[in-house]
Design an enzyme around this catalytic site. Sequence first.
Site, PDB file in Angstrom:
ATOM      1  N   ASP A   1       8.839  -0.749   0.121  1.00 46.31           N
ATOM      2  CA  ASP A   1       9.922  -0.770  -0.863  1.00 46.31           C
ATOM      3  C   ASP A   1       9.541  -1.571  -2.103  1.00 46.31           C
ATOM      4  O   ASP A   1       8.888  -2.620  -1.988  1.00 46.31           O
ATOM      5  CB  ASP A   1      11.174  -1.406  -0.260  1.00 46.31           C
ATOM      6  CG  ASP A   1      11.911  -0.487   0.699  1.00 46.31           C
ATOM      7  OD1 ASP A   1      11.533   0.694   0.798  1.00 46.31           O
ATOM      8  OD2 ASP A   1      12.864  -0.959   1.347  1.00 46.31           O
TER       9      ASP A   1
ATOM     10  N   TYR B   1       7.607  -7.249  10.107  1.00 49.31           N
ATOM     11  CA  TYR B   1       8.320  -7.697   8.910  1.00 49.31           C
ATOM     12  C   TYR B   1       9.036  -9.019   9.179  1.00 49.31           C
ATOM     13  O   TYR B   1       9.509  -9.263  10.291  1.00 49.31           O
ATOM     14  CB  TYR B   1       9.395  -6.686   8.510  1.00 49.31           C
ATOM     15  CG  TYR B   1       8.904  -5.328   8.114  1.00 49.31           C
ATOM     16  CD1 TYR B   1       8.600  -5.020   6.788  1.00 49.31           C
ATOM     17  CD2 TYR B   1       8.763  -4.313   9.063  1.00 49.31           C
ATOM     18  CE1 TYR B   1       8.166  -3.750   6.420  1.00 49.31           C
ATOM     19  CE2 TYR B   1       8.325  -3.046   8.704  1.00 49.31           C
ATOM     20  CZ  TYR B   1       8.032  -2.773   7.380  1.00 49.31           C
ATOM     21  OH  TYR B   1       7.602  -1.514   7.027  1.00 49.31           O
TER      22      TYR B   1
ATOM     23  N   ASP C   1      20.153  -3.379   0.320  1.00 47.79           N
ATOM     24  CA  ASP C   1      19.428  -4.616   0.024  1.00 47.79           C
ATOM     25  C   ASP C   1      20.099  -5.302  -1.158  1.00 47.79           C
ATOM     26  O   ASP C   1      21.133  -4.832  -1.658  1.00 47.79           O
ATOM     27  CB  ASP C   1      17.931  -4.359  -0.213  1.00 47.79           C
ATOM     28  CG  ASP C   1      17.640  -3.543  -1.470  1.00 47.79           C
ATOM     29  OD1 ASP C   1      18.544  -3.350  -2.316  1.00 47.79           O
ATOM     30  OD2 ASP C   1      16.486  -3.096  -1.632  1.00 47.79           O
TER      31      ASP C   1
ATOM     32  N   ARG D   1      16.054  -2.226   5.978  1.00 45.00           N
ATOM     33  CA  ARG D   1      17.353  -2.193   5.290  1.00 45.00           C
ATOM     34  C   ARG D   1      18.428  -1.544   6.161  1.00 45.00           C
ATOM     35  O   ARG D   1      19.578  -2.004   6.201  1.00 45.00           O
ATOM     36  CB  ARG D   1      17.217  -1.448   3.957  1.00 45.00           C
ATOM     37  CG  ARG D   1      16.428  -2.231   2.918  1.00 45.00           C
ATOM     38  CD  ARG D   1      16.301  -1.471   1.613  1.00 45.00           C
ATOM     39  NE  ARG D   1      15.465  -0.285   1.735  1.00 45.00           N
ATOM     40  CZ  ARG D   1      15.748   0.893   1.182  1.00 45.00           C
ATOM     41  NH1 ARG D   1      16.884   1.060   0.520  1.00 45.00           N
ATOM     42  NH2 ARG D   1      14.913   1.909   1.317  1.00 45.00           N
TER      43      ARG D   1
END
Length: 233
Positions: free
Chosen positions: A45, A73, A87, A179
């Site tokens: 992203d 992550y 987000d 997300r």
Amino acid sequence: MTRDPDNLSGVLVIDKGPGFTSHDVVAIVKRLARARKVGHLGTLDPAASGVLPLVINEATMHASKLAGGEKVYEFTLSLGRSTDTDDDTGRTIAEAPVPAEIMSGLVGLLPRFVGRTMQVPPAYSAVKRAGVRSYRMAREGRALPLDPRPAEIRSLELVGGCMPEPRLRMACGPGTFVRALCRDLGAALGCGGHAKGIRRLASGPYIIDMAVTLEALKAEPNALRDHIVPVAL
């Protein structure tokens, strides 16, 4: 710059900063490396940072074999506000108070999200609907509901932060959206939520300790060759 692009081949692991698209990074590295071909092994992203593996020249022929693998992550779950992008770059679509006792609820909830599941991708994502990237339709105000897709979360743990913004770490299979997870965690807790500060620490065998920033490469482009990882199939 002394560089023979025909002999420059392999994987270059970039530590992408927020604000760059994966396409931006490919274009910058292609110019710096004077390479004929550069591709990436899976998008990251624009707002996220961390590991973005690139394949250069002859290594691009092996991209399909090199892509995939487990992703790791770290990210912040920001509770109390839902956004249209899932987000912190998006428009607020709902807000709710965060109960004081929610930490225990979150700790108990995390194991329910571990395993194989079906996950609805964010509207602002590269998933295609009717042949068009979903994020393009969303930007034009034509966002359509996306179908759930298989996802796999292999581990999910609390690693820091404090309410209403705990920090989490997740290991997952390809195609799993941080997300979307934050959106779903917020919904399950009853107060809504979104992701912020997403950082990818690993993509398959390529980890953050192997990564170099674009700033470092721009400062010393001749060092790019030193960061190339040979392709071993």
